[in-house]
Design a protein around this motif. Structure first.
Motif, PDB file in Angstrom:
ATOM      1  N   LEU A 129      -8.939   2.141   8.475  1.00 49.96           N
ATOM      2  CA  LEU A 129      -7.986   2.578   7.275  1.00 49.96           C
ATOM      3  C   LEU A 129      -8.189   4.169   7.051  1.00 49.96           C
ATOM      4  CD1 LEU A 129      -8.294  -0.277   4.589  1.00 49.96           C
ATOM      5  CD2 LEU A 129      -6.459   0.083   6.368  1.00 49.96           C
ATOM      6  N   ARG A 164      -4.964   8.759   7.015  1.00 50.59           N
ATOM      7  CA  ARG A 164      -5.086   7.570   6.266  1.00 50.59           C
ATOM      8  C   ARG A 164      -3.936   6.321   7.041  1.00 50.59           C
ATOM      9  NH1 ARG A 164      -5.896   6.979   0.061  1.00 50.59           N
ATOM     10  NH2 ARG A 164      -8.115   7.375   1.124  1.00 50.59           N
ATOM     11  N   LYS A 186      -5.981  -5.549   2.316  1.00 48.78           N
ATOM     12  CA  LYS A 186      -6.534  -4.448   3.665  1.00 48.78           C
ATOM     13  C   LYS A 186      -7.963  -4.539   3.357  1.00 48.78           C
ATOM     14  CE  LYS A 186      -2.305  -1.839   4.269  1.00 48.78           C
ATOM     15  NZ  LYS A 186      -1.612  -0.568   4.518  1.00 48.78           N
TER      16      LYS A 186
END
Length: 424
Positions: free
Chosen positions: A203, A278, A315
């Motif tokens: 991420l 990101r 996530k």
């Protein structure tokens, strides 16, 4: 430019009077600072010091500020300061003239007296790559391209990658070679590698981009190149102020952020541009839990008439799944028991979580009363093994109170009410 040490006489320099409020000394390769109130207690790793400032705080107290990846304020009036400063200045070549010019000031200020110089950590390439949306390329002998969709599991044992701990005890993924990001060569790209789930794409990547003068030229170099490489609609100037610059570029769910920080009341000039990458893409397949959905069997359930929320951060939390399609009532939040599979499930309109019966010690209702903040209510489970509290559903303050007995009857577990407090 640093002064010539031979022209500065520390013996004649006027240091602040030392008191018994605390003491400072060097022990091996550390500076130790202790005080009566422990406010300035710290251990500074001399080899890790990145920059030093003379600082006058709001109480008109003079401090030597040292950054060794942590902020350390050493009072100039502590016992041993003169000796420590003199040794450090000799070792690192502090700008003593600036220090003694300002150490007697009574107004709030900060002035840099030394900065470690780092070699340039990036290079603008004379190329025309257009693959920012796809990933980056490791510059090994046989170059290897890494997709933004590569997961933690995919890269954990990659031969061109290794793991190390950061100064803040985070696990970082590092690369054995520089990487090419579009038309920029990065010599030290890293990724935060301590996500709670490992089957999802990484991420967050980051690096400190340093130019050969360790200045904000890095920000303007990178900004210029990325403005050239990205279409206008994929660029956003967030702000460029006296204290900080921030520019963002986005493409197909990947966000590239440039931040340069200057000296200000609360911050210190970093000497580098922080480049953060990101991954904001969605991976809906990770929300499917067909293995459980195909065998689930609701024994009993408790529906809620109020609007409740379950965490949607799938996530980072492997437990978060979609709301099972075979749960009755599309709009109501619900808790169900499944004796056949030995689980308790929780769901709002869109998401769900399940826990094994033996994992849960008891339930806890936490009400936070409205004050400066809106307040709220949280239904938490307390895990048997770790004693950790996890929020499973949330809503308005006191929303769970009337369900307390029903929840206890449904789950055959205790439901406790935690002490309330105000949302200040």
């Amino acid at each position: 430019m640093q002064p010539n040490k031979s022209s500065f006489n520390h013996k004649k320099a006027s240091f602040p009077k030392e008191t018994d409020e605390g003491k400072i000394y060097i022990d091996g390769e550390q500076i130790i600072c202790t005080s009566q109130n422990s406010y300035h207690n710290c251990k500074v790793n001399i080899n890790d010091i990145q920059y030093a400032y003379v600082v006058i705080n709001s109480k008109a107290e003079a401090m030597l500020f040292l950054f060794d990846h942590h902020q350390n304020y050493l009072p100039t009036f502590y016992k041993g300061f003169k000796k420590v400063y003199t040794e450090l200045s000799s070792l690192l070549n502090f700008n003593d003239e600036v220090f003694f010019e300002h150490v007697w000031n009574k107004e709030v200020l900060k002035k840099e007296i030394w900065r470690k110089q780092h070699p340039a950590s990036y290079e603008i390439l004379e190329s025309s790559y257009d693959d920012y949306d796809k990933g980056f390329e490791i510059q090994s002998a046989d170059k290897v391209f890494i997709s933004w969709d590569a997961s933690y599991n995919d890269l954990k044992h990659h031969p061109l990658i290794y793991l190390e701990k950061s100064p803040y005890d985070q696990t970082l993924l590092k690369f054995k070679y520089p990487v090419r990001l579009g038309n920029i060569l990065l010599k030290d790209l890293s990724a935060y590698f301590d996500n709670k789930r490992s089957d999802i794409a990484i991420l967050d990547y980051f690096t400190h981009c340093i130019d050969d003068k360790n200045s904000d030229a890095s920000y303007y170099d990178l900004k210029k190149q990325l403005q050239k490489d990205f279409s206008l609609e994929n660029q956003k100037l967030n702000y460029e102020r006296e204290d900080q610059n921030n520019f963002t570029f986005q493409v197909k769910g990947i966000s590239f952020s440039l931040v340069y920080t200057y000296d200000s009341q609360w911050q210190f000039n970093g000497g580098y541009t922080s480049l953060s990458i990101r991954n904001q893409r969605e991976y809906p397949e990770l929300l499917n839990d067909t293995a459980y959905e195909n065998k689930m069997e609701i024994t009993a359930y408790l529906p809620f008439s109020e609007d409740l929320n379950l965490t949607s951060n799938y996530k980072r939390d492997v437990r978060v799944k979609r709301r099972p399609p075979n749960i009755l009532g599309e709009k109501s939040s619900i808790i169900w028991t499944d004796e056949k599979n030995g689980v308790i499930g929780f769901a709002d309109k869109n998401y769900s979580q399940i826990f094994k019966n033996e994992e849960i010690a008891y339930f806890k209702i936490q009400n936070i009363l409205p004050a400066k903040g809106a307040g709220g209510a949280y239904l938490e489970i307390v895990l048997k093994e770790t004693k950790q509290s996890l929020t499973v559903l949330s809503g308005k303050c006191h929303v769970f109170d009337k369900y307390k007995k029903m929840l206890a009857k449904l789950t055959k577990l205790d439901v406790n009410s935690a002490p309330e407090f105000y949302d200040c």
